[in-house]
Design a protein around this motif. Structure first.
Motif, PDB file in Angstrom:
ATOM      1  N   LEU A 135       0.829  -1.207   0.000  1.00  0.00           N
ATOM      2  CA  LEU A 135       0.000   0.000   0.000  1.00  0.00           C
ATOM      3  C   LEU A 135       0.868   1.264   0.000  1.00  0.00           C
ATOM      4  CD1 LEU A 135      -2.879  -0.915   2.492  1.00  0.00           C
ATOM      5  CD2 LEU A 135      -2.831  -1.130  -0.003  1.00  0.00           C
ATOM      6  N   MET A 136       1.970   1.233   0.752  1.00  0.00           N
ATOM      7  CA  MET A 136       2.829   2.421   0.808  1.00  0.00           C
ATOM      8  C   MET A 136       3.545   2.663  -0.513  1.00  0.00           C
ATOM      9  SD  MET A 136       4.213   2.887   4.704  1.00  0.00           S
ATOM     10  CE  MET A 136       4.863   1.253   4.996  1.00  0.00           C
ATOM     11  N   LYS A 137       3.766   1.607  -1.285  1.00  0.00           N
ATOM     12  CA  LYS A 137       4.317   1.799  -2.631  1.00  0.00           C
ATOM     13  C   LYS A 137       3.366   2.628  -3.485  1.00  0.00           C
ATOM     14  CE  LYS A 137       6.944  -2.548  -3.008  1.00  0.00           C
ATOM     15  NZ  LYS A 137       6.953  -3.863  -3.702  1.00  0.00           N
ATOM     16  N   ARG A 138       2.077   2.566  -3.150  1.00  0.00           N
ATOM     17  CA  ARG A 138       1.059   3.330  -3.870  1.00  0.00           C
ATOM     18  C   ARG A 138       0.748   4.658  -3.167  1.00  0.00           C
ATOM     19  NH1 ARG A 138      -2.588  -2.008  -4.048  1.00  0.00           N
ATOM     20  NH2 ARG A 138      -4.347  -0.561  -4.088  1.00  0.00           N
ATOM     21  N   ASN A 139       1.660   5.063  -2.272  1.00  0.00           N
ATOM     22  CA  ASN A 139       1.523   6.323  -1.531  1.00  0.00           C
ATOM     23  C   ASN A 139       0.280   6.359  -0.653  1.00  0.00           C
ATOM     24  OD1 ASN A 139       3.934   7.534  -2.428  1.00  0.00           O
ATOM     25  ND2 ASN A 139       2.956   8.208  -4.313  1.00  0.00           N
ATOM     26  N   ILE A 140      -0.095   5.194  -0.116  1.00  0.00           N
ATOM     27  CA  ILE A 140      -1.189   5.113   0.845  1.00  0.00           C
ATOM     28  C   ILE A 140      -0.547   4.969   2.227  1.00  0.00           C
ATOM     29  CG2 ILE A 140      -3.170   3.757   1.637  1.00  0.00           C
ATOM     30  CD1 ILE A 140      -3.446   2.801  -1.318  1.00  0.00           C
ATOM     31  N   GLY A 141      -0.803   5.933   3.092  1.00  0.00           N
ATOM     32  CA  GLY A 141      -0.163   5.937   4.401  1.00  0.00           C
ATOM     33  C   GLY A 141      -0.645   4.808   5.294  1.00  0.00           C
ATOM     34  N   VAL A 142       0.305   4.055   5.864  1.00  0.00           N
ATOM     35  CA  VAL A 142      -0.017   2.973   6.801  1.00  0.00           C
ATOM     36  C   VAL A 142       0.754   3.216   8.095  1.00  0.00           C
ATOM     37  CG1 VAL A 142      -0.043   0.489   7.243  1.00  0.00           C
ATOM     38  CG2 VAL A 142      -0.327   1.340   4.901  1.00  0.00           C
ATOM     39  N   ARG A 143       0.035   3.449   9.167  1.00  0.00           N
ATOM     40  CA  ARG A 143       0.658   3.661  10.480  1.00  0.00           C
ATOM     41  C   ARG A 143       0.841   2.315  11.169  1.00  0.00           C
ATOM     42  NH1 ARG A 143       2.407   8.190  13.922  1.00  0.00           N
ATOM     43  NH2 ARG A 143       3.222   7.023  15.679  1.00  0.00           N
ATOM     44  N   TYR A 144       2.059   2.030  11.596  1.00  0.00           N
ATOM     45  CA  TYR A 144       2.368   0.762  12.246  1.00  0.00           C
ATOM     46  C   TYR A 144       2.238   0.903  13.752  1.00  0.00           C
ATOM     47  CZ  TYR A 144       5.105  -3.367  13.645  1.00  0.00           C
ATOM     48  OH  TYR A 144       5.516  -4.553  14.212  1.00  0.00           O
ATOM     49  N   MET A 145       1.386   0.093  14.359  1.00  0.00           N
ATOM     50  CA  MET A 145       1.227   0.074  15.811  1.00  0.00           C
ATOM     51  C   MET A 145       1.749  -1.252  16.347  1.00  0.00           C
ATOM     52  SD  MET A 145      -2.247   0.426  18.108  1.00  0.00           S
ATOM     53  CE  MET A 145      -2.150   0.641  19.899  1.00  0.00           C
ATOM     54  N   GLN A 146       2.929  -1.207  16.955  1.00  0.00           N
ATOM     55  CA  GLN A 146       3.499  -2.399  17.585  1.00  0.00           C
ATOM     56  C   GLN A 146       2.847  -2.477  18.966  1.00  0.00           C
ATOM     57  OE1 GLN A 146       7.778  -2.325  17.779  1.00  0.00           O
ATOM     58  NE2 GLN A 146       7.908  -4.523  17.441  1.00  0.00           N
ATOM     59  N   TYR A 147       1.813  -3.305  19.087  1.00  0.00           N
ATOM     60  CA  TYR A 147       0.865  -3.192  20.187  1.00  0.00           C
ATOM     61  C   TYR A 147       1.503  -3.054  21.567  1.00  0.00           C
ATOM     62  CZ  TYR A 147      -3.058  -3.799  23.255  1.00  0.00           C
ATOM     63  OH  TYR A 147      -3.982  -3.589  24.248  1.00  0.00           O
ATOM     64  N   ARG A 148       2.335  -3.982  21.934  1.00  0.00           N
ATOM     65  CA  ARG A 148       2.850  -4.016  23.306  1.00  0.00           C
ATOM     66  C   ARG A 148       3.577  -2.731  23.678  1.00  0.00           C
ATOM     67  NH1 ARG A 148       5.252  -9.511  25.889  1.00  0.00           N
ATOM     68  NH2 ARG A 148       5.099  -8.910  28.071  1.00  0.00           N
ATOM     69  N   GLU A 149       4.397  -2.201  22.767  1.00  0.00           N
ATOM     70  CA  GLU A 149       5.161  -0.985  23.041  1.00  0.00           C
ATOM     71  C   GLU A 149       4.282   0.265  22.931  1.00  0.00           C
ATOM     72  OE1 GLU A 149       6.189  -3.440  21.145  1.00  0.00           O
ATOM     73  OE2 GLU A 149       7.922  -4.171  22.284  1.00  0.00           O
ATOM     74  N   ASP A 150       3.471   0.327  21.880  1.00  0.00           N
ATOM     75  CA  ASP A 150       2.718   1.554  21.634  1.00  0.00           C
ATOM     76  C   ASP A 150       1.556   1.736  22.609  1.00  0.00           C
ATOM     77  OD1 ASP A 150       4.447   2.182  19.640  1.00  0.00           O
ATOM     78  OD2 ASP A 150       3.175   1.487  18.001  1.00  0.00           O
ATOM     79  N   ILE A 151       0.909   0.656  23.037  1.00  0.00           N
ATOM     80  CA  ILE A 151      -0.184   0.803  23.991  1.00  0.00           C
ATOM     81  C   ILE A 151       0.354   1.299  25.329  1.00  0.00           C
ATOM     82  CG2 ILE A 151      -0.174  -1.525  24.999  1.00  0.00           C
ATOM     83  CD1 ILE A 151      -3.307   0.477  23.984  1.00  0.00           C
ATOM     84  N   MET A 152       1.568   0.898  25.679  1.00  0.00           N
ATOM     85  CA  MET A 152       2.197   1.378  26.906  1.00  0.00           C
ATOM     86  C   MET A 152       2.413   2.885  26.839  1.00  0.00           C
ATOM     87  SD  MET A 152       3.282   0.529  29.880  1.00  0.00           S
ATOM     88  CE  MET A 152       3.422  -1.257  29.731  1.00  0.00           C
ATOM     89  N   ARG A 153       2.872   3.366  25.688  1.00  0.00           N
ATOM     90  CA  ARG A 153       3.090   4.804  25.522  1.00  0.00           C
ATOM     91  C   ARG A 153       1.774   5.573  25.623  1.00  0.00           C
ATOM     92  NH1 ARG A 153       6.758   4.328  22.139  1.00  0.00           N
ATOM     93  NH2 ARG A 153       5.466   4.077  20.288  1.00  0.00           N
ATOM     94  N   ILE A 154       0.704   5.015  25.047  1.00  0.00           N
ATOM     95  CA  ILE A 154      -0.616   5.656  25.118  1.00  0.00           C
ATOM     96  C   ILE A 154      -1.084   5.733  26.568  1.00  0.00           C
ATOM     97  CG2 ILE A 154      -3.058   5.385  24.540  1.00  0.00           C
ATOM     98  CD1 ILE A 154      -2.141   4.120  21.874  1.00  0.00           C
ATOM     99  N   LYS A 155      -0.953   4.633  27.303  1.00  0.00           N
ATOM    100  CA  LYS A 155      -1.424   4.600  28.686  1.00  0.00           C
ATOM    101  C   LYS A 155      -0.608   5.522  29.584  1.00  0.00           C
ATOM    102  CE  LYS A 155      -1.241   0.077  29.069  1.00  0.00           C
ATOM    103  NZ  LYS A 155      -1.383  -1.303  29.624  1.00  0.00           N
ATOM    104  N   GLN A 156       0.685   5.611  29.323  1.00  0.00           N
ATOM    105  CA  GLN A 156       1.533   6.478  30.137  1.00  0.00           C
ATOM    106  C   GLN A 156       1.189   7.953  29.961  1.00  0.00           C
ATOM    107  OE1 GLN A 156       5.432   5.193  28.865  1.00  0.00           O
ATOM    108  NE2 GLN A 156       5.603   3.652  30.491  1.00  0.00           N
ATOM    109  N   SER A 157       0.645   8.301  28.808  1.00  0.00           N
ATOM    110  CA  SER A 157       0.301   9.701  28.550  1.00  0.00           C
ATOM    111  C   SER A 157      -1.088  10.075  29.070  1.00  0.00           C
ATOM    112  CB  SER A 157       0.363   9.981  27.034  1.00  0.00           C
ATOM    113  OG  SER A 157      -0.671   9.284  26.351  1.00  0.00           O
ATOM    114  N   ALA A 158      -1.816   9.096  29.636  1.00  0.00           N
ATOM    115  CA  ALA A 158      -3.211   9.316  30.030  1.00  0.00           C
ATOM    116  C   ALA A 158      -3.368  10.343  31.144  1.00  0.00           C
ATOM    117  CB  ALA A 158      -3.850   7.992  30.437  1.00  0.00           C
ATOM    118  N   ILE A 159      -2.324  10.588  31.929  1.00  0.00           N
ATOM    119  CA  ILE A 159      -2.431  11.550  33.030  1.00  0.00           C
ATOM    120  C   ILE A 159      -2.447  12.992  32.530  1.00  0.00           C
ATOM    121  CG2 ILE A 159      -1.366  10.028  34.753  1.00  0.00           C
ATOM    122  CD1 ILE A 159       1.264  11.516  34.291  1.00  0.00           C
TER     123      ILE A 159
END
Length: 263
Positions: A135-159
Motif C-alpha cells: 500500500l505504501m508503494k502506492r503512496n497510501i499511508g499505513v501507520r504501524y502500531m506495535q501493540y505491546r510498546e505503543d499501547i504502553m506509551r498511550i497509557k503512560q500519557s493518560a495523566i
C-alpha cells in the motif's frame, strides 16, 4: 510589506522544489512521486497556497519507522519472500494479496479491513507488513502500531489530557492502521482461570477502534487470539473488528504452523 509566516514557508518550499528539480535533472534520477517531485507538497500558483501531496503521509510513516530502528526489517517483509508451508498458510497469503489487489475498490466500504488471527509464529505479522509495504508503494499511508510498546506509551500519557489526545490521535487518524499483535501482553487470568484484558488497554483500544469503525477507516490486524476470544475479551471492540474485516478474516490453527519451531 512584512512577509507573513506562511508566505515565507511558501517561498522556502518553492526554493526547495526548484533546487531539488535542478539536482534531479543533472543526475538523471527519477522522482519517487512525479506529482510533487518528492517535495511532498503541491503548490497552487493561482491561490498562492500549498497542500500536502498524497505521498506525504506514507513518507512520514517511513521516517517514523526509520527513527524506531525497525525500518529495514519492515521493508524486507514482502509477499515474494513469504514461505508457504501448507494450505492454511497459502489461504492466508492469497487473502492478503487479494486484499491489496482490491484495496482501492473496498477502502470506503463497510468491509475494508483484514485480520490474521491464531497460531503464534505462523507468519501473521509478515503478511500484515507485506500488505503495508504494498500500500505504501502506492503512496497510501499505513501507520504501524506495535501493540505491546505503543499501547504502553498511550497509557503512560493518560495523566495529561493534551498529551493523551496527541498520542492516541496518531492511531485514530491514520489513513490505514496496522495493529500488530493485538492484546500482546495485556491478557491475564483471574482466580477462576478466565482470561481477561486489563481495563486500561480496553479503554484505549475502544477509542481507537470505535473511531475508525465510525469513519470506515481501514485496519490491518494481527493477533494470536481467535474471533471468539476477541469477542470474549470485549464484545464491543471485537464485534467492530469482525464487522469491518468481514470477508478478510482467517484463523490459523496448529503448532506445526509455527515456523520458529521448525528444524
Amino acid at each position: 510589506m512584512e512577509t507573513t509566516f506562511w508566505e515565507q514557508k511558501l517561498k522556502e518550499l518553492r526554493s526547495s522544489i526548484k533546487a531539488n528539480s535542478s539536482t534531479r535533472e543533472t543526475d538523471n534520477s527519477q522522482y519517487e512521486c512525479k506529482v510533487c517531485k518528492d517535495s511532498e507538497w503541491i503548490i497552487d500558483e493561482k491561490t498562492n497556497s500549498a497542500k500536502p501531496c498524497k505521498c506525504r503521509e506514507a513518507k512520514q510513516y517511513q521516517r517514523i519507522l526509520e527513527a524506531s530502528g525497525i525500518s529495514e526489517a519492515f521493508r524486507k517483509k514482502t509477499f515474494n519472500n513469504f514461505v508457504v508451508k501448507n494450505e492454511q498458510i497459502k489461504a492466508a497469503r492469497d487473502m492478503a494479496i487479494d486484499y491489496c489487489r482490491n484495496f482501492d475498490a473496498i477502502r470506503d466500504t463497510e468491509h475494508n479491513s483484514i485480520a490474521f488471527l491464531g497460531q503464534v509464529g505462523a507468519g501473521k505479522t509478515h503478511l500484515s507488513i507485506a500488505i503495508a509495504n504494498e500500500l505504501m508503494k502506492r503512496n497510501i499511508g499505513v501507520r504501524y502500531m506495535q501493540y505491546r510498546e505503543d499501547i504502553m506509551r498511550i497509557k503512560q500519557s493518560a495523566i495529561d489530557e493534551e498529551a493523551y489526545a496527541k498520542e492516541i490521535n496518531k492511531y485514530k487518524m491514520a489513513t490505514v492502521l496496522l495493529i500488530d499483535d493485538l492484546y500482546k501482553g495485556a491478557v491475564h487470568k483471574n482466580r477462576m482461570g478466565h482470561e481477561y484484558v486489563n481495563e486500561a488497554d480496553l479503554r484505549a483500544m475502544f477509542e481507537i477502534i470505535n473511531y475508525r469503525y465510525l469513519k470506515k477507516a481501514p485496519m490491518i490486524i494481527s493477533s494470536e487470539y481467535t474471533v471468539d476470544q476477541l469477542l470474549d475479551f470485549d464484545e464491543a471492540i471485537g464485534s467492530r473488528i469482525i464487522e469491518r474485516c468481514k470477508g478478510h478474516i482467517i484463523e490459523l490453527h496448529g503448532m506445526e504452523l509455527n515456523y520458529r519451531l521448525a528444524n
